[in-house]
Design a protein around this motif. Structure first.
Motif, short mmCIF file in Angstrom:
data_model
loop_
_atom_site.label_atom_id
_atom_site.label_comp_id
_atom_site.label_asym_id
_atom_site.label_seq_id
_atom_site.Cartn_x
_atom_site.Cartn_y
_atom_site.Cartn_z
N LEU A 55 2.25 -10.71 -4.83
CA LEU A 55 1.71 -10.74 -3.44
C LEU A 55 0.93 -9.42 -3.28
CD1 LEU A 55 3.18 -13.11 -0.63
CD2 LEU A 55 0.89 -13.17 -1.59
N ALA A 56 2.09 -8.33 -3.50
CA ALA A 56 1.65 -7.17 -3.35
C ALA A 56 0.60 -6.48 -4.25
CB ALA A 56 2.98 -6.19 -3.80
N TRP A 57 0.40 -7.30 -5.56
CA TRP A 57 -0.49 -6.70 -6.59
C TRP A 57 -1.96 -7.34 -6.00
CZ3 TRP A 57 -1.19 -2.74 -9.46
CH2 TRP A 57 0.06 -2.13 -9.95
N LEU A 114 3.48 2.05 5.03
CA LEU A 114 2.34 2.63 5.42
C LEU A 114 1.04 1.96 5.14
CD1 LEU A 114 3.01 6.17 4.06
CD2 LEU A 114 2.44 5.61 6.47
N SER A 115 1.03 1.03 3.99
CA SER A 115 -0.12 0.25 3.51
C SER A 115 -0.29 -0.80 4.64
CB SER A 115 0.27 -0.36 2.24
OG SER A 115 1.18 -1.30 2.40
N ILE A 124 -1.84 -10.09 6.36
CA ILE A 124 -0.55 -11.19 6.48
C ILE A 124 0.43 -10.94 5.04
CG2 ILE A 124 -0.03 -13.78 6.36
CD1 ILE A 124 -2.81 -13.94 8.46
N MET A 125 -0.58 -10.85 3.98
CA MET A 125 0.26 -10.94 2.62
C MET A 125 1.11 -9.71 2.51
SD MET A 125 -2.27 -12.59 -0.28
CE MET A 125 -3.63 -11.72 0.09
N LEU A 126 0.38 -8.53 3.11
CA LEU A 126 1.02 -7.38 2.95
C LEU A 126 2.38 -7.17 3.98
CD1 LEU A 126 -1.56 -4.40 3.33
CD2 LEU A 126 0.00 -4.93 1.55
N PHE A 127 2.46 -8.07 4.89
CA PHE A 127 3.79 -8.28 5.78
C PHE A 127 4.65 -9.01 5.12
CE2 PHE A 127 1.31 -6.98 9.90
CZ PHE A 127 2.43 -6.21 10.33
N VAL A 128 4.32 -10.31 4.54
CA VAL A 128 5.13 -11.30 3.83
C VAL A 128 5.81 -10.47 2.67
CG1 VAL A 128 5.02 -13.12 2.45
CG2 VAL A 128 3.99 -13.24 4.66
N CYS A 172 -1.83 3.48 -1.22
CA CYS A 172 -0.43 3.60 -0.68
C CYS A 172 0.13 2.23 -1.23
CB CYS A 172 -0.06 3.12 0.86
SG CYS A 172 -0.58 4.56 1.82
N ILE A 173 -0.55 1.13 -1.36
CA ILE A 173 0.11 -0.08 -2.32
C ILE A 173 0.17 0.17 -3.60
CG2 ILE A 173 -0.42 -2.48 -2.88
CD1 ILE A 173 -2.24 -2.62 -0.49
#
Length: 160
Positions: free
Chosen positions: A139-141, A71-72, A17-21, A109-110
């Motif tokens: 959020l990405a980190w 990709l992540s 969910i955090m990756l989507f956001v 990937c992240i």
């Protein structure tokens, strides 16, 4: 053991969910001019959102960041589906190697995406605006950390 599996599952879903956001929202860099200005991977937003102004030298870098963030998300979802499938098909005592490996690919990937963004786009909303990182960047980190921890736990964890 069931509590540990449930906890990993919940953290994995939270990571997805955090990756989507963080990928969708346009708040990677925030600055204040007369009003709040934010930029993300896709748009520059003032009162309305418009095309992200990127120099010709940085277009390839931005496309790379966009691609690796997408990709992540894909690898994280695949790892989640693989984990659920392995819960029902894996023999007792076996490890979740496939799920852990896919999750570590997501982690990589992240790492690539956020590192490139940090190196190329930090502080570049508009030259005259003092800016700082927005919540999507943070959020990405956080997803970077969670995906690494989850990936290692999948590799170590045995089905009982």
């Amino acid at each position: 053991m069931l509590v540990l599996l449930a906890g990993i599952f919940v953290v994995h879903i939270a990571t997805v969910i955090m990756l989507f956001v963080s990928t969708i929202a346009n708040v990677w860099m925030v600055g204040t001019h007369d009003k709040t200005v934010s930029s993300g991977l896709w748009l520059l937003c003032n009162q309305t959102c418009g095309e992200l102004p990127v120099s010709n030298d940085d277009v390839a870098s931005l496309k790379t960041v966009q691609a690796f963030m997408i990709l992540s998300i894909i690898f994280s979802v695949i790892a989640l589906v693989t984990f659920i499938a392995q819960l029902f098909t894996l023999e007792k005592g076996k490890r979740f190697y496939i799920t852990g490996t896919i999750m570590l690919v997501c982690w990589l990937c992240i790492l690539i995406a956020v590192s490139i963004y940090t190196a190329r786009f930090t502080g570049q909303i508009l030259p005259s605006i003092a800016s700082h990182h927005g919540y999507c960047f943070i959020l990405a980190w956080i997803c970077f950390c969670f995906s690494f921890i989850i990936g290692i736990l999948y590799l170590v964890l045995r089905k009982k």
